[in-house]
Design a protein around this motif. Structure first.
Motif, PDB file in Angstrom:
ATOM      1  N   LEU A  98       5.877   6.203 -13.380  1.00 59.73           N
ATOM      2  CA  LEU A  98       5.380   7.539 -13.316  1.00 59.73           C
ATOM      3  C   LEU A  98       4.076   7.526 -12.664  1.00 59.73           C
ATOM      4  O   LEU A  98       3.116   6.729 -13.180  1.00 59.73           O
ATOM      5  CB  LEU A  98       5.219   7.959 -14.553  1.00 59.73           C
ATOM      6  CG  LEU A  98       4.671   9.349 -15.075  1.00 59.73           C
ATOM      7  CD1 LEU A  98       5.806  10.322 -14.200  1.00 59.73           C
ATOM      8  CD2 LEU A  98       4.471   9.585 -16.428  1.00 59.73           C
ATOM      9  N   ALA A  99       3.855   8.463 -11.572  1.00 53.18           N
ATOM     10  CA  ALA A  99       2.452   8.330 -10.708  1.00 53.18           C
ATOM     11  C   ALA A  99       2.331   9.897 -10.205  1.00 53.18           C
ATOM     12  O   ALA A  99       2.800   9.988  -9.081  1.00 53.18           O
ATOM     13  CB  ALA A  99       2.631   6.980  -9.550  1.00 53.18           C
ATOM     14  N   ILE A 105      -9.471  12.676  -7.712  1.00 54.54           N
ATOM     15  CA  ILE A 105      -8.020  12.664  -7.296  1.00 54.54           C
ATOM     16  C   ILE A 105      -7.451  11.412  -8.123  1.00 54.54           C
ATOM     17  O   ILE A 105      -7.882  10.298  -7.760  1.00 54.54           O
ATOM     18  CB  ILE A 105      -7.867  12.780  -5.959  1.00 54.54           C
ATOM     19  CG1 ILE A 105      -8.431  13.964  -5.116  1.00 54.54           C
ATOM     20  CG2 ILE A 105      -6.490  12.570  -5.344  1.00 54.54           C
ATOM     21  CD1 ILE A 105      -8.489  14.178  -3.778  1.00 54.54           C
ATOM     22  N   GLY A 106      -6.274  11.702  -8.657  1.00 53.68           N
ATOM     23  CA  GLY A 106      -5.851  10.518  -9.363  1.00 53.68           C
ATOM     24  C   GLY A 106      -4.196  10.354  -9.505  1.00 53.68           C
ATOM     25  O   GLY A 106      -3.771  11.349  -9.176  1.00 53.68           O
ATOM     26  N   LEU A 107      -3.671   9.562  -9.994  1.00 56.98           N
ATOM     27  CA  LEU A 107      -2.315   9.241 -10.606  1.00 56.98           C
ATOM     28  C   LEU A 107      -2.043   9.222 -11.895  1.00 56.98           C
ATOM     29  O   LEU A 107      -2.792   8.382 -12.465  1.00 56.98           O
ATOM     30  CB  LEU A 107      -1.707   8.091  -9.966  1.00 56.98           C
ATOM     31  CG  LEU A 107      -1.527   8.006  -8.085  1.00 56.98           C
ATOM     32  CD1 LEU A 107      -1.001   6.510  -7.806  1.00 56.98           C
ATOM     33  CD2 LEU A 107      -1.108   8.926  -7.785  1.00 56.98           C
ATOM     34  N   ALA A 147       0.669  -1.052   0.084  1.00 57.83           N
ATOM     35  CA  ALA A 147      -0.027  -0.034  -0.013  1.00 57.83           C
ATOM     36  C   ALA A 147       1.030   1.293   0.038  1.00 57.83           C
ATOM     37  O   ALA A 147       1.749   1.453   0.754  1.00 57.83           O
ATOM     38  CB  ALA A 147      -0.948   0.158   1.079  1.00 57.83           C
ATOM     39  N   GLN A 148       0.710   2.172  -1.025  1.00 49.41           N
ATOM     40  CA  GLN A 148       1.460   3.191  -1.116  1.00 49.41           C
ATOM     41  C   GLN A 148       0.578   4.386  -1.044  1.00 49.41           C
ATOM     42  O   GLN A 148      -0.326   4.805  -1.760  1.00 49.41           O
ATOM     43  CB  GLN A 148       2.142   3.343  -2.496  1.00 49.41           C
ATOM     44  CG  GLN A 148       3.397   4.439  -2.396  1.00 49.41           C
ATOM     45  CD  GLN A 148       3.965   4.448  -3.839  1.00 49.41           C
ATOM     46  OE1 GLN A 148       3.583   4.492  -4.956  1.00 49.41           O
ATOM     47  NE2 GLN A 148       5.337   4.080  -3.759  1.00 49.41           N
ATOM     48  N   VAL A 149       0.840   5.466   0.080  1.00 47.46           N
ATOM     49  CA  VAL A 149      -0.005   6.492   0.497  1.00 47.46           C
ATOM     50  C   VAL A 149       0.517   7.620  -0.073  1.00 47.46           C
ATOM     51  O   VAL A 149       1.514   7.940   0.139  1.00 47.46           O
ATOM     52  CB  VAL A 149      -0.398   6.733   1.894  1.00 47.46           C
ATOM     53  CG1 VAL A 149      -0.911   7.897   2.184  1.00 47.46           C
ATOM     54  CG2 VAL A 149      -0.976   5.420   2.758  1.00 47.46           C
ATOM     55  N   HIS A 150      -0.233   8.275  -1.134  1.00 48.57           N
ATOM     56  CA  HIS A 150       0.481   9.736  -1.663  1.00 48.57           C
ATOM     57  C   HIS A 150      -0.364  10.806  -0.766  1.00 48.57           C
ATOM     58  O   HIS A 150      -1.432  10.737  -0.510  1.00 48.57           O
ATOM     59  CB  HIS A 150       0.046   9.591  -3.181  1.00 48.57           C
ATOM     60  CG  HIS A 150       0.616   8.788  -3.993  1.00 48.57           C
ATOM     61  ND1 HIS A 150       1.826   8.927  -4.767  1.00 48.57           N
ATOM     62  CD2 HIS A 150       0.415   7.393  -4.066  1.00 48.57           C
ATOM     63  CE1 HIS A 150       1.925   7.968  -5.599  1.00 48.57           C
ATOM     64  NE2 HIS A 150       1.402   6.882  -5.121  1.00 48.57           N
ATOM     65  N   VAL A 174      -5.206   8.266 -16.345  1.00 50.47           N
ATOM     66  CA  VAL A 174      -5.292   8.420 -14.935  1.00 50.47           C
ATOM     67  C   VAL A 174      -5.840   7.314 -14.285  1.00 50.47           C
ATOM     68  O   VAL A 174      -6.941   6.726 -14.482  1.00 50.47           O
ATOM     69  CB  VAL A 174      -6.473   9.975 -14.772  1.00 50.47           C
ATOM     70  CG1 VAL A 174      -7.701   9.658 -15.185  1.00 50.47           C
ATOM     71  CG2 VAL A 174      -5.937  10.233 -13.245  1.00 50.47           C
ATOM     72  N   GLN A 175      -5.372   7.098 -12.777  1.00 46.42           N
ATOM     73  CA  GLN A 175      -5.657   5.962 -12.203  1.00 46.42           C
ATOM     74  C   GLN A 175      -6.456   6.610 -10.930  1.00 46.42           C
ATOM     75  O   GLN A 175      -5.802   7.235 -10.158  1.00 46.42           O
ATOM     76  CB  GLN A 175      -4.399   5.330 -11.570  1.00 46.42           C
ATOM     77  CG  GLN A 175      -4.768   4.381 -10.328  1.00 46.42           C
ATOM     78  CD  GLN A 175      -3.540   3.859  -9.627  1.00 46.42           C
ATOM     79  OE1 GLN A 175      -2.631   3.653 -10.292  1.00 46.42           O
ATOM     80  NE2 GLN A 175      -3.882   3.235  -8.360  1.00 46.42           N
TER      81      GLN A 175
END
Length: 472
Positions: free
Chosen positions: A354-355, A406-408, A246-249, A418-419
């Motif tokens: 890339l994110a 809101i996306g990556l 899990a990667q929290v931005h 966009v994710q």
């Protein structure tokens, strides 16, 4: 197009569709080398040998040129040693790094986001040199035989190396990569029977693993203490049959009044392939209290939390405490536009990495059976709906009915997409936010509660079995 005074994430979508000079040529050179790996680098046939020499030609005029040319010649002649194969992996990584840099510049131009200056220290000394040498030797043999040459005996040669690496924290990054890679290879044996080869993926995994065997590549990065407020934007859950992360931005606001910065905080755990649905959250929660803050919509106050030059927080629960409520969409509208992007560490410069966090508003949605597309100011941006985890309430329907996202921002297959991490949509005439990571810290939502119970039962059974094995 989202006006700057409204805090828009993607400012100029048209920039994302413009051609980038040299990008196609760099990717063509990488593709040629990747095709050579399919049949192997031990005396490759003439059509595949051209892919190896093409990689060297693409690096002409660079500091790597002489070494890559020699390595390519030795490989084509069937005389390549481990050092030559390592050089080819580095050359491939350098080309993809140049693609990453070009794409990142394009994203910066589209968003208008400031970029910070970061310096990365030189790698330190080697860690467990014997294990790294053993891993490099196995990877070299794998490349010589190629993907069509794999069999269970070849793949199983990595098992004792992975077992020896896993107990060593500094080597766990490479061990996890090799464990997942060998699991994929084993599931595809024998290579001669493969109908479809994941050419780019396996070449990525191979070359990255080779580079991680370099002395110092796994040395923990230098850090600086970060004190201030952390405002989560969303969670990117990444799953594999053998592991989950899990990667929290988030946006970090320094207590000293410095400019806000884009940061990430991540937790990883081994995962049996039977743990599905909401199960991965249960494996990750003990390692990252930030997941609870994400579910509760809260900020976190950090005290001297280690932060790398690449923008990664080395999470320690003792240096964080729950803060005030902080709605991610408010953060995205008010703070995100001025947040500084950290530079990317050299080994992480790859297009797949890339994110870029963005806020999209004012779009219309086009949807068919194959894909969902956001249309902004007449320009189309694909939605990577397949990246949205099932372990959360965010669904394709919610994305299609959304008015803000809101996306990556990612790049794959030659185009940007966009994710979604979260969307705003209308339910019973009220605007509500739906987050992909809403179940990260647990949930009272009916659907989420059922998924949580099913996952709890599965994880409990596995822990019981593991306990019995340890007692025998």
């Amino acid at each position: 197009m989202v006006p700057a005074d409204q805090g828009g994430g993607v400012m100029r979508v048209d920039v994302l569709t413009e051609p980038i000079a040299g990008l196609d040529e760099a990717l063509t050179a990488v593709d040629g080398f990747d095709r050579a790996l399919v049949t192997g680098l031990l005396r490759p046939p003439s059509d595949r040998a051209a892919g190896v020499t093409g990689l060297a030609h693409a690096l002409g005029g660079t500091p790597l040129a002489a070494r890559v040319t020699e390595a390519a010649a030795k490989t084509v002649a069937g005389a390549a040693d481990e050092e030559h194969l390592l050089t080819l992996a580095a050359a491939r990584n350098a080309l993809l790094g140049s693609v990453h840099d070009a794409l990142t510049s394009c994203v910066d131009a589209a968003i208008g986001r400031p970029t910070g200056e970061s310096s990365f220290p030189a790698p330190g000394g080697p860690l467990a040199a014997n294990l790294l040498a053993a891993a490099r030797s196995w990877l070299s043999e794998l490349a010589r035989g190629g993907w069509t040459g794999i069999d269970h005996e070849t793949v199983s040669g990595a098992a004792p190396i992975v077992s020896a690496m896993l107990p060593v924290p500094e080597l766990r990054r490479l061990a996890t990569l090799l464990d997942g890679f060998t699991a994929e290879l084993a599931a595809s044996c024998p290579g001669t029977a493969l109908e479809r080869v994941p050419v780019r993926r396996w070449a990525d995994l191979w070359s990255r693993a080779v580079l991680l065997t370099l002395p110092g590549a796994l040395t923990p990065p230098a850090t600086a203490p970060a004190t201030g407020r952390l405002l989560p934007l969303g969670v990117d859950l990444q799953e594999h049959a053998t592991a989950v992360q899990a990667q929290v931005h988030a946006v970090f606001e320094p207590a000293d009044g410095g400019p806000p910065r884009l940061v990430r905080a991540a937790a990883s755990a081994p995962k049996p392939d039977t743990v599905v649905g909401a199960g991965p959250w249960q494996l990750l929660r003990p390692h990252l209290s930030l997941l609870n803050a994400v579910s509760e919509g809260r900020a976190m106050d950090l005290s001297a939390m280690p932060l790398t030059a690449g923008g990664d927080l080395i999470w320690n629960d003792e240096q964080a405490r729950a803060g005030e409520p902080a709605a991610p969409f408010t953060t995205a509208r008010v703070v995100l536009p001025t947040a500084i992007r950290a530079a990317t560490a050299p080994l992480d410069r790859h297009p797949a990495g890339l994110a870029a966090p963005v806020l999209l508003e004012g779009y219309t949605v086009e949807q068919d059976a194959a894909e969902t597309t956001f249309v902004l100011a007449g320009h189309r941006l694909a939605v990577a709906a397949d990246r949205v985890p099932i372990a959360g309430p965010l669904t394709p329907g919610a994305v299609a009915a959304s008015s803000a996202c809101i996306g990556l921002l990612r790049w794959d297959g030659g185009t940007f997409s966009v994710q979604p991490l979260a969307v705003e949509t209308t339910v019973r005439k009220k605007t509500v936010a739906v987050h992909a990571g809403a179940w990260a810290g647990g949930t009272s939502d009916k659907v989420g509660a059922r998924a949580e119970k099913a996952a709890t039962d599965a994880v409990a059974v596995l822990r019981e079995r593991a306990g019995k094995l340890l007692r025998t």
